[in-house]
Scaffold this active site. Structure first.
Site, PDB file in Angstrom:
ATOM      1  N   TYR A 151      34.674  12.354   5.939  1.00 38.09           N
ATOM      2  CA  TYR A 151      35.605  13.371   5.740  1.00 38.09           C
ATOM      3  C   TYR A 151      35.596  14.020   7.290  1.00 38.09           C
ATOM      4  CZ  TYR A 151      38.301  17.898   4.665  1.00 38.09           C
ATOM      5  OH  TYR A 151      39.308  18.580   4.767  1.00 38.09           O
ATOM      6  N   LYS A 206      38.786  14.105  10.067  1.00 42.15           N
ATOM      7  CA  LYS A 206      39.545  15.248  10.542  1.00 42.15           C
ATOM      8  C   LYS A 206      39.335  15.249  12.013  1.00 42.15           C
ATOM      9  CE  LYS A 206      41.620  17.359   7.071  1.00 42.15           C
ATOM     10  NZ  LYS A 206      43.198  17.754   7.276  1.00 42.15           N
TER      11      LYS A 206
END
Ligand code: UDP
Length: 333
Positions: free
Chosen positions: A150, A154
Site C-alpha cells: 500500500y 501510494k
C-alpha cells in the site's frame, strides 16, 4: 479558481470521499462522485440537485475522460485501503492505486484540470525519526512483506503526480494520518477504530496487538476535510505535499481504554499476537506522527478536535447504525 466549483470526487462513496462530498455541497459546489462500490455512505445526498453518482471505477478510462471533461477540479480518493487488503489482496491494492491514479492523471492532463491526490502517512513506512516532515525519507521493509504494497502504491501514485506536474499539470498531495469519524469502515473491518468498535458494541474484549504501546495520531474527519478542501482551492498549494493530521500521539492501548470508558459496557482488553490477526505478511509501525507545520501555515488549518470528543461522536454514530434511536437502544442496547 471560482468560489463555486464543479468537482469530481473519485471514490466519493467511501469514508473520506463521502465527508468531502458533504462539505463541498455545503460550500455550494457541484459534485460528481465516481464510485464502483456501495453508495450507503452517500445515500443522504442522493437526490440533491448538485450531486450525482456514477457507479464505475477509476479503471474505466472512458468514464473518467467524460467526467473530467466536465469539471474544474478532481479529488482523487479512489483506492483500496485497509491492512486486511494489503495482506489479503495485494494485486488489487497495486492495480487500483497505481493504474487508477495513472488514468485520473492522464484524463486530467488532457483537460488541464487540477488533481488533489489522497495519499497517506503510510508512505513514510517505519521511519524512526519522529515527527515526519513532508520531505522526510521513506523507510520500508522487504517486498516479501505484503503490508508495504500500500505504501509503495501510494508513493508510486505520488511519483506519477510529480511526473505529470513536470509536464505542466497542477497537482497537490495530501497525506492522511489515521483519520476517523462516522462512516469509517464497516464494523470489525478496516482500521483499528472500527475493529475496536465492533468488539465494543458487542461487549467483547478489545484485541490489542502486541503490548499496545505503538502509537498513532487519530485525526477527526471534519478537521481533515477542511484541510483537504484548502489543498484543492487555496492559492500556493500546487506542487505541494501536506501532512494532514493532529500531532497528538495516542497509543493503541490508550485508545482501547478510552473507547471502553466512553462507550461503557463490559468490554475488557485482550492482548494478542500480530500473527493471530494478520499472519506473517504484516509488520507493524511503532510510531506515526506528522509535522503539521505546512498544514497549519499554508492551508491555515489545525486538527484541533480532541480525540475524546471525536470518539464520542463516532461511537454514537455507529450505535445509531447498529440500533437506530428509539428501537433497540431504548431497551438498553
Ligand atoms: N491493531 C490492534 N488490534 C487489532 C487491529 C490492529 O491493536 O485488532 C493495531 C495495529 O497493530 C496497529 C494499529 O492498531 O498498530 C493501527 O492499525 P490500523 O489497522 O488502523 O492501521 P495502521 O494505522 O497501522 O495503518
Amino acid at each position: 479558481m471560482p468560489s463555486e466549483v464543479k468537482i469530481l470526487v473519485t471514490g466519493g462513496g467511501g469514508f473520506l470521499g463521502s465527508h468531502l462530498s458533504d462539505a463541498l455541497l455545503d460550500r455550494g459546489d457541484e459534485v460528481f462522485v465516481l464510485e464502483p462500490g456501495g453508495t450507503t455512505k452517500v445515500r443522504h445526498l442522493i437526490g440533491h440537485p448538485r450531486f450525482r453518482v456514477v457507479r464505475d471505477s477509476v479503471l474505466s478510462l472512458d468514464i473518467l475522460d467524460s467526467l473530467i471533461a466536465q469539471v474544474d477540479l478532481v479529488f482523487h480518493h479512489a483506492a483500496v485501503v485497509g491492512v486486511e487488503h494489503y495482506v489479503g489482496d495485494p494485486y488489487e491494492v497495486l492495480n487500483v492505486n497505481v493504474n487508477g491514479t495513472q488514468n485520473v492523471l492522464k484524463a486530467a492532463f488532457k483537460y488541464g484540470r487540477k488533481v488533489v491526490l489522497a495519499s497517506t502517512s503510510e508512505v513514510y513506512g517505519r521511519n524512526p525519526k519522529i515527527p515526519w516532515r513532508e520531505d522526510d525519507d521513506r523507510v520500508l521493509g522487504s517486498t516479501r512483506i505484503d503490508r508495504w504494497c500500500y505504501s509503495t502504491s501510494k508513493a508510486t501514485a505520488e511519483h506519477l503526480c510529480f511526473a505529470y506536474r513536470k509536464m505542466g499539470l497542477p497537482v497537490t498531495i495530501v497525506r492522511y494520518f489515521n483519520i476517523y469519524g462516522p462512516r469509517l469502515d464497516k464494523l470489525d473491518a478496516g482500521r483499528i477504530i472500527t475493529i475496536f468498535m465492533g468488539q465494543l458494541l458487542r461487549g467483547e474484549p478489545l484485541t490489542v496487538i502486541g503490548d499496545g504501546l505503538q502509537t498513532r495520531c487519530f485525526t477527526w474527519v471534519g478537521d481533515a476535510i477542511r484541510a483537504t478542501i484548502q489543498a484543492g482551492v487555496a492559492p500556493g498549494t500546487e506542487g505541494g505535499i501536506f501532512n494532514i493530521g493532529t500531532d497528538v500521539e495516542t497509543s493503541i492501548l490508550e485508545l482501547a481504554k478510552l473507547m471502553i470508558e466512553i462507550g461503557g459496557g463490559n468490554s475488557t482488553i485482550r492482548f494478542v499476537d500480530q500473527r493471530e490477526v494478520y499472519g506473517e505478511s504484516y509488520e507493524d509501525i511503532p510510531r506515526r506522527v506528522p509535522d503539521a507545520t505546512r498544514m497549519r501555515e499554508i492551508l491555515g488549518i489545525t486538527a484541533e478536535t480532541p480525540l475524546r470528543e471525536g470518539l464520542a461522536r463516532t461511537i454514537e454514530s455507529f450505535r445509531d447504525e447498529v440500533a437506530p434511536r428509539g428501537v433497540a437502544r431504548a431497551a438498553g442496547a
